[in-house]
Design an enzyme around this catalytic site. Structure first.
Site, mmCIF file in Angstrom:
data_model
loop_
_atom_site.group_PDB
_atom_site.id
_atom_site.type_symbol
_atom_site.label_atom_id
_atom_site.label_comp_id
_atom_site.label_asym_id
_atom_site.label_seq_id
_atom_site.Cartn_x
_atom_site.Cartn_y
_atom_site.Cartn_z
ATOM 1 C CB CYS A 14 26.781 48.070 35.889
ATOM 2 S SG CYS A 14 26.562 46.587 36.493
ATOM 3 C CE LYS A 17 26.861 45.864 31.707
ATOM 4 N NZ LYS A 17 25.636 45.622 31.183
ATOM 5 C CG ASP A 68 27.709 41.077 35.354
ATOM 6 O OD1 ASP A 68 28.350 42.093 35.179
ATOM 7 O OD2 ASP A 68 26.520 40.982 34.612
#
Ligand code: CO
Ligand code: CO
Length: 330
Positions: A14, A17, A68
């Site tokens: 993540c 991102k 995701d």
């Protein structure tokens, strides 16, 4: 030959991102298109950047939809698959939903990495989805210069029992269901190969039990802590709910080795961007820069951050009426 998957990507998990500020600029003005007549009621959309989209369907239920995927956070393909699946499923739990069915999203550099490794990644995802009671039914794969894996997940929820990021009120305690620190530990792993068993165990753990406990406790506001870090996700929640969030820095739990990893400089660019993004709205004067970076550490498959109290989660602060800052660290 042993492949180290984290060496085939520029960023990890993540932490890769798109930064929150940039994303908000891109989607500004794309909000609220007029829905066609007769369209199902959208209960949670893009407005406050919640964890998943929620739409009301017939029979008094709501569908929860999320996707995701990210580049490898760990070298081991099976563990990466498990982590990516737990992370994708988490956004359904973070809305108070129950995952029903998922499809795989896979990018693979087929000229560079053996397909047997991709199989291990998918096997990891399948095992975690099975634990979650969620079907995995197909998916989509592309040839990609960097490996990427994740899932699009569809779940179901009670439309009157959602856990939203805009429903928090002053006076409630804040609790966090997993310790922080996987970002710095993953950065160290990418740089040195050193494995943190605690970090992997934390990332593969489903947020199912925490979500069930939150629903049982009547909690209506919360989110999961992923790439924007505790501070980034808390800022979004407090801003959307028009309250100020106060964090007791000394109460925030960390994984073993997280402080040492930070001291040794294993901080991702994503974590620095998180801290820079919250800075204008935050009073960080009570902590030094290192402590602030730890609080902003970009998480992968982090825990639930809840406006309320559940067994097993750490109390880390409280919500108060909106003051000069949206976030206060004390
Ligand atoms: Co989320
Ligand atoms: Co997400």
């Amino acid at each position: 030959m042993r492949y180290r998957l984290t060496q085939y990507t520029h960023g990890g998990g993540c932490a890769c991102k798109i930064p929150p500020g940039e994303l908000e600029t891109v989607v500004a003005g794309l909000l609220r298109p007029d829905p066609p007549a007769g369209a199902a009621e959208l209960l949670v959309g893009l407005d406050d950047g919640d964890d998943a989209a929620v739409v009301r369907i017939d029979g008094g239920q709501a569908l929860v939809l999320t996707a995701d995927f990210f580049t490898p956070v760990v070298d081991d393909p099976y563990d990466w698959g498990r982590i990516a699946a737990a992370n994708a499923l988490s956004d359904v739990y973070a809305m108070g939903g129950r995952p029903l069915v998922a499809v795989n999203l896979l990018g693979w550099p087929r000229d560079v990495l053996p397909m047997e490794l991709a199989r291990e990644v998918l096997r990891g995802g399948l095992d975690v989805a099975r634990d979650a009671g969620c079907h995995v039914a197909g998916g989509h794969s592309v040839d990609d210069p960097e490996p990427k894996y994740g899932m699009a997940v569809t779940g179901i929820a009670d439309p009157d029992r959602l856990i939203r990021n805009d429903a928090a009120v002053a006076g409630l305690p804040l609790s966090l269901s997993k310790p922080l620190g996987v970002g710095v530990l993953n950065s160290r792993h990418k740089a040195t190969g050193e494995v943190s068993t605690e970090a992997i165990e934390s990332m593969v753990r489903l947020n199912r039990d925490a979500a069930q406990a939150a629903l049982a406790a009547g909690i209506v506001a919360g989110t999961d802590v992923t790439g924007f870090g505790l501070l980034g996700h808390l800022l979004k929640l407090a801003r959307a709910s028009n309250v100020t969030a106060v964090v007791d820095a000394s109460a925030v739990p960390y994984l073993v080795g997280a402080r040492e990893a930070l001291r040794d400089g294993y901080v991702s660019g994503g974590t620095r961007r998180n801290l820079d993004w919250v800075r204008p709205d935050a009073d960080l004067s009570a902590v030094d820069e290192d402590e602030a970076l730890l609080l902003a550490d970009a998480q992968t498959s982090g825990g639930l951050l809840l406006a309320g109290e559940i067994p097993g989660a750490q109390l880390i602060g409280e919500l108060v009426p909106r003051g000069q800052h949206i976030l206060v660290i004390r």
